[in-house]
Design an enzyme around this catalytic site. Structure first.
Site, PDB file in Angstrom:
ATOM      1  N   CYS A 106       0.795  -1.227   0.000  1.00  0.00           N
ATOM      2  CA  CYS A 106       0.000   0.000   0.000  1.00  0.00           C
ATOM      3  C   CYS A 106       0.831   1.283   0.000  1.00  0.00           C
ATOM      4  O   CYS A 106       0.381   2.316  -0.494  1.00  0.00           O
ATOM      5  CB  CYS A 106      -0.936   0.006   1.200  1.00  0.00           C
ATOM      6  N   HIS A 152      -3.542   7.218  -0.109  1.00  0.00           N
ATOM      7  CA  HIS A 152      -3.867   5.850  -0.488  1.00  0.00           C
ATOM      8  C   HIS A 152      -5.357   5.629  -0.276  1.00  0.00           C
ATOM      9  O   HIS A 152      -5.901   5.943   0.783  1.00  0.00           O
ATOM     10  CB  HIS A 152      -3.051   4.880   0.374  1.00  0.00           C
ATOM     11  N   ASN A 170      -9.740  -0.448  -3.901  1.00  0.00           N
ATOM     12  CA  ASN A 170      -8.429  -0.316  -3.273  1.00  0.00           C
ATOM     13  C   ASN A 170      -7.456  -1.225  -4.018  1.00  0.00           C
ATOM     14  O   ASN A 170      -7.496  -2.435  -3.864  1.00  0.00           O
ATOM     15  CB  ASN A 170      -8.527  -0.709  -1.795  1.00  0.00           C
TER      16      ASN A 170
END
Length: 363
Positions: free
Chosen positions: A121, A266, A296
Site C-alpha cells: 500500500c 492511499h 483499493n
C-alpha cells in the site's frame, strides 16, 4: 523522524492500466453475501466498483502496457531507461524477479538497473523514494517506476473483504532535470504489527500450510494462502499513525495545508480518508477520490487517483502532499510535484504475456 530530500529529479510522466473485467459490487456479491451486506459495505467504505485481472493476466502485464504507452506518448527510447523498479507483492514467479522479465519485454538495455520491491500500500511513496535515491547516487538519468497489485489473486472467494479490492498497474517516468522542485520524504514502518494485514502462505509456514479454505475466527472463509486482515487494527493504525506522521512532517518543514493544492492519499476506504484529512486539517475538496470506481488497488491507488483526476485537464503545475500506508505495517509521506500535461488517461487492457504461461499438460 528521518527525512530525505532530493533535488533536480522530477516525475515527467504517469500512466495507469486497468483490466477490462469490470466488477460492480452489488451485482457480483449479492448472492454470496446478501444485498443488505453489500450495500452496507459499499456505503461504509465508499467502494462500489473495481476491475480485476483475467485468468492469465498478471499485474506485471498491466504495468508493461502502461509503460509502453507512456514511453510511446513521450517519444522516449526504451534503451535510454537506466533504472527499472517493480513495486508489487504480485510476482510472475517465485524466481526470477519480475523486473528482469519486464526489462526484457520492454527492450531495455542490459545495463539498466532492474529490481523488485515487494511493497504494498505504501509502494508508490517508497518506490519513488528508492528511485530518487538511485538516480541521485549514480550516473543514471532516466527511470521507470512500475507500481501494481492484483489483490484479487489472494482474496478468498467467500471473504467479505474482497469487496474492497481492485487490480491496477502504473508506470511512472522519473528523470533528472535541473531546477526541479525539491522532493521531501519521511518513511516509517512497524514490523511488530505484521499480522494486521498479511498473506501467510510461504516458506515460514510451509509445514502444515493448506490451501483448504475453512471458517476463520472473524467469520470469513480463507486458507493459509489467502490475504487476511484485522480490520480494526488496520483502521486504528490508519487514523492514528498516518496523520501523526503527516503532521510531524508538516511541522518539520513549516508546511500548512494551504501550501498544497491537494492531499493525495492511499485509497483505503472513504471512512479512513475522511478521518485522516480532518486530523491534518485538509478540506475534503482537496482530497481527490477514485476508490468508488476502482476500489483499493494497494500501492497503485495514488497513481490511479492522479490519472483519474488530472488526465486531459488544462495544463498546470500541481504541488501536492501525499501519503501511502498499509501492509507491513508501512507508511510514508512526501511532497509531490507534477504537471497535468504529463498525466495520461486511464486505459483498459486484457493483454497478457502468452509466451510466459506454463501449461502443465505439455511435456
Amino acid at each position: 523522524m528521518l527525512t530525505s530530500e532530493f533535488q533536480n529529479i522530477r516525475i515527467a510522466g504517469i500512466c495507469c492500466a486497468l483490466p477490462t473485467k469490470h466488477i460492480v459490487n452489488l451485482e457480483e456479491y449479492r448472492e454470496l453475501f446478501g444485498e443488505e451486506t453489500v450495500k452496507k459495505n459499499s456505503s461504509l467504505t465508499g467502494i462500489y466498483e473495481s476491475y480485476v485481472c483475467g485468468e492469465y493476466q498478471t499485474v506485471s502485464d498491466l504495468c508493461l502496457e502502461a509503460a509502453k504507452k507512456l514511453l510511446d506518448e513521450k517519444g522516449i527510447d526504451p534503451k535510454s531507461i537506466d533504472v527499472l523498479l517493480y513495486c508489487s507483492y504480485n510476482r510472475d514467479y517465485i524466481g526470477p524477479s519480475t523486473a528482469y522479465i519486464l526489462q526484457y519485454r520492454l527492450g531495455l538495455s542490459m545495463d539498466c538497473i532492474a529490481m523488485d520491491f515487494p511493497i504494498g500500500c505504501s509502494g508508490f511513496v517508497c518506490g519513488l523514494h528508492t528511485m530518487s535515491t538511485l538516480l541521485a547516487s549514480s550516473t543514471a538519468k532516466r527511470g521507470l517506476l512500475m507500481v501494481g497489485d492484483s489483490t484479487s489473486r489472494y482474496s478468498a472467494p467467500l471473504d467479505k473483504n474482497r469487496m474492497l479490492f481492485g487490480d491496477a498497474g502504473a508506470a511512472i517516468y522519473v528523470e533528472k532535470q535541473k531546477a526541479s522542485p525539491l522532493m521531501r520524504f519521511a518513511l516509517r514502518n512497524d514490523g511488530s504489527r505484521f499480522r494486521a494485514l498479511m498473506t501467510p502462505g510461504a516458506d515460514r509456514i510451509v509445514v502444515g500450510a493448506t490451501h483448504e479454505r475453512v471458517m476463520q475466527a472473524d467469520g470469513n472463509i480463507r486458507s493459509d494462502y489467502d490475504t487476511t486482515m484485522n480490520g480494526m487494527e488496520v483502521f486504528n493504525f490508519a487514523i492514528t499513525d498516518v496523520p501523526k506522521l503527516i503532521l510531524e512532517f508538516m511541522k518539520e518543514y513549516g508546511y500548512k495545508s494551504e501550501d498544497f493544492d491537494y492531499l493525495l492519499l492511499h485509497q483505503a476506504n472513504l471512512f479512513i480518508l475522511k478521518h485522516v484529512a480532518k486530523k491534518v486539517k485538509f478540506p475534503m475538496e482537496k482530497v481527490p477520490l477514485s476508490l468508488d470506481r476502482y476500489g483499493n488497488s494497494s500501492g497503485t491507488t495514488i497513481p490511479v487517483t492522479i490519472c483519474d483526476a488530472f488526465a486531459g485537464k488544462e495544463p498546470r503545475h500541481i504541488h501536492a502532499l501525499m501519503s501511502g500506508f498499509g501492509v507491513g505495517l508501512s507508511w510514508g509521506v512526501s511532497t509531490l510535484d507534477f504537471d497535468t500535461a504529463d498525466v495520461l488517461p486511464i486505459f483498459h487492457t486484457d493483454e497478457y504475456y502468452k509466451e510466459a504461461v506454463f501449461y502443465h499438460d505439455l511435456p
